[in-house]
Enzyme design. Structure first.
Site, PDB file in Angstrom:
ATOM      1  N   SER A 182       0.793  -1.225   0.000  1.00  0.00           N
ATOM      2  CA  SER A 182       0.000   0.000   0.000  1.00  0.00           C
ATOM      3  C   SER A 182       0.827   1.278   0.000  1.00  0.00           C
ATOM      4  CB  SER A 182      -0.960   0.001   1.181  1.00  0.00           C
ATOM      5  OG  SER A 182      -0.257  -0.170   2.384  1.00  0.00           O
ATOM      6  N   HIS A 210      -5.450  -3.564  -2.270  1.00  0.00           N
ATOM      7  CA  HIS A 210      -5.232  -2.558  -3.316  1.00  0.00           C
ATOM      8  C   HIS A 210      -5.241  -3.148  -4.724  1.00  0.00           C
ATOM      9  CE1 HIS A 210      -4.586   1.079  -0.977  1.00  0.00           C
ATOM     10  NE2 HIS A 210      -4.125   0.265  -0.042  1.00  0.00           N
ATOM     11  N   LYS A 241     -11.963   0.296  -1.172  1.00  0.00           N
ATOM     12  CA  LYS A 241     -11.049   1.075  -2.011  1.00  0.00           C
ATOM     13  C   LYS A 241     -11.627   1.167  -3.430  1.00  0.00           C
ATOM     14  CE  LYS A 241      -7.469  -0.312   1.165  1.00  0.00           C
ATOM     15  NZ  LYS A 241      -7.638   0.786   2.119  1.00  0.00           N
TER      16      LYS A 241
HETATM   17  C1  PLP Z   1      -2.927  -3.538   2.194  1.00  0.00           C
HETATM   18  C2  PLP Z   1      -4.149  -3.178   2.973  1.00  0.00           C
HETATM   19  N1  PLP Z   1      -4.843  -4.175   3.563  1.00  0.00           N
HETATM   20  C3  PLP Z   1      -5.964  -3.910   4.255  1.00  0.00           C
HETATM   21  C4  PLP Z   1      -6.432  -2.626   4.409  1.00  0.00           C
HETATM   22  C5  PLP Z   1      -7.666  -2.375   5.205  1.00  0.00           C
HETATM   23  O1  PLP Z   1      -8.761  -2.175   4.370  1.00  0.00           O
HETATM   24  P1  PLP Z   1     -10.029  -1.381   4.879  1.00  0.00           P
HETATM   25  O2  PLP Z   1      -9.766   0.081   4.609  1.00  0.00           O
HETATM   26  O3  PLP Z   1     -11.146  -1.938   4.074  1.00  0.00           O
HETATM   27  O4  PLP Z   1     -10.172  -1.646   6.335  1.00  0.00           O
HETATM   28  C6  PLP Z   1      -5.748  -1.565   3.826  1.00  0.00           C
HETATM   29  C7  PLP Z   1      -6.260  -0.176   3.986  1.00  0.00           C
HETATM   30  O5  PLP Z   1      -5.586   0.717   4.358  1.00  0.00           O
HETATM   31  C8  PLP Z   1      -4.577  -1.845   3.091  1.00  0.00           C
HETATM   32  O6  PLP Z   1      -3.889  -0.866   2.516  1.00  0.00           O
END
Ligand code: PLP
Length: 394
Positions: A182, A210, A241
């Site tokens: 991310s 992502h 997202k």
């Molecule tokens: C790689 C990754 N996994 C999981 C999440 C968590 O997702 P959510 O925003 O749906 O809680 C994020 C969000 O920041 C992320 O970047």
């Protein structure tokens, strides 16, 4: 007089201010769009995860409104008591078909999906082998599981292999990577890690937060992109997202999903999504299946913007996705760059330690399918001007 037992919090915040790392929450005045008003200022928005512009897509909006009219605003319970509605089950069926897996369970967020799943699948005698740049929700899930955590250097498959080789045969092992990282926007080493997991009988898990809606046919994710169907035991996706709404899900076998229905603590102990959220997510799956040209536009914009930043001489790291970091080093410099960009009409969030390493602070940019070329060119011109003023580029 009572002394404040929380006084240390103010000291911590003061230290953040002194290091230039204090974060001001920018307030979005209207809708989440490619050009939006934050803190009452119109800016080209390069900070959202709204890759496909679905936060304001008419089909999702209509589905949410109709579901609210028909079903009310809340589910009223956790899934396992009285909070499983038809629309929740429909979303899980649609996602399972979309991901080409036997079944899916939806969680309240991607964070809950990762943390709840790792903690449910492993226990204290087990091992988790995790990339050093995996998301915080994976790290928290590992900690909650009480399994022994073995971290391998970023994408170092040989190091992961060596860890697995040296572990005792008996306990369960989970090998886990992000599909897209991310903060750097690079892809996990899926084919190589799957092979290592198979060699040592480890469970393979990929967090595709992502990649959902971005990689693979119709946005099916990195498992589809790398043609790894059937080789990843636990796939996590997010609905927050590119899908534009809220939530996370796990895709896998019927047995895995049934197990999570019984053992994943966020599923058991936290109220399910309002009907509007589930209905909008179903509509998003329709859009992914029927309007794949949106994903093509995302990639066209990504190539254009990345090429522009690179031509200006910025360090964009190893990104392979619409997440393009502009790496500047010091945290204070990243925050200054972000602030100056904002003053000139571009919103790109500064990211510093502890989210990234101390010497790798950056502003992170994410283009969307709905940015116009003029907006992206304007953003590049502003990056050029501010980058030169701050001595980041020549
Ligand atoms: C790689 C990754 N996994 C999981 C999440 C968590 O997702 P959510 O925003 O749906 O809680 C994020 C969000 O920041 C992320 O970047």
């Amino acid at each position: 007089m009572r002394t404040d037992p929380l006084a240390f919090l103010a000291t911590d915040l003061q230290s953040l201010r002194q290091q230039g790392l204090y974060r001001h929450l920018r307030i979005l005045d209207g809708e989440q769009k490619p050009k939006s008003s934050f803190d009452h200022r119109q800016v080209v928005n390069l900070s959202s995860n709204n890759y496909l512009g679905l936060t304001t897509h008419p089909r999702l909006r209509k589905a949410a409104l109709e579901a609210t009219e028909k079903l009310g605003v809340g589910s009223g319970s956790v899934r396992t008591i009285a909070g499983t509605m038809d629309i929740h089950m429909e979303l899980e069926r649609r996602l399972a078909a979309f991901k080409k897996t036997e079944a899916v369970v939806v969680f309240q967020s991607g964070f809950a999906a990762n943390a709840g799943t790792v903690a449910a699948v492993l226990s204290k005698d087990d091992f988790v082998i995790s990339d050093e740049l995996n998301h915080a929700s994976i790290i928290d899930g590992c900690r909650l599981s009480r399994a022994t955590i073995k971290v391998f250097p970023h994408k170092d498959v040989e190091a992961a292999r060596k860890i697995l080789r040296d572990l005792p045969a008996g306990p369960r092992k989970l090998l886990i990577t992000d599909g897209v990282f991310s903060m750097d926007g690079d892809l996990g080493a899926l084919p190589e890690l799957c092979a290592v997991a198979e060699e040592f009988g480890a469970i393979m898990m990929v967090d595709d937060a992502h990649a959902s809606g971005v990689f693979g046919k119709n946005g099916r994710g990195t498992i589809d992109h790398f043609e790894m169907h059937g080789r990843v035991d636990i796939q996590v996706g997010t609905l927050s997202k590119a899908v534009g709404v809220l939530g996370g899900y796990v895709a896998g076998t019927k047995t895995l999903i049934e197990f999570l229905y019984h053992r994943a603590r966020p599923f058991l102990f936290s109220t399910s999504h309002p009907p509007a959220v589930a209905a909008a997510c179903v509509a998003a799956v329709d859009v992914l299946e029927q309007e794949p040209e949106i994903i093509d536009r995302l990639w066209d914009n990504t190539r254009f913007f990345k090429a522009g930043l690179n031509a200006l001489g910025f360090n964009t790291g190893l990104s392979q996705s619409p997440i393009t970091p502009v790496i500047v080093g010091e945290g204070a410099l990243a925050m200054k760059l972000s602030d100056r960009l904002f003053d000139s009409g571009v919103f790109a969030q500064g990211i510093a330690f502890p989210t990234v390493a101390r010497d790798k602070a950056r502003v992170r940019t994410i283009v969307t399918a709905t940015h116009t070329r003029d907006e992206l060119q304007f953003a590049l011109d502003v990056f050029a001007k501010v980058g030169r003023e701050l001595g980041i580029i020549k």
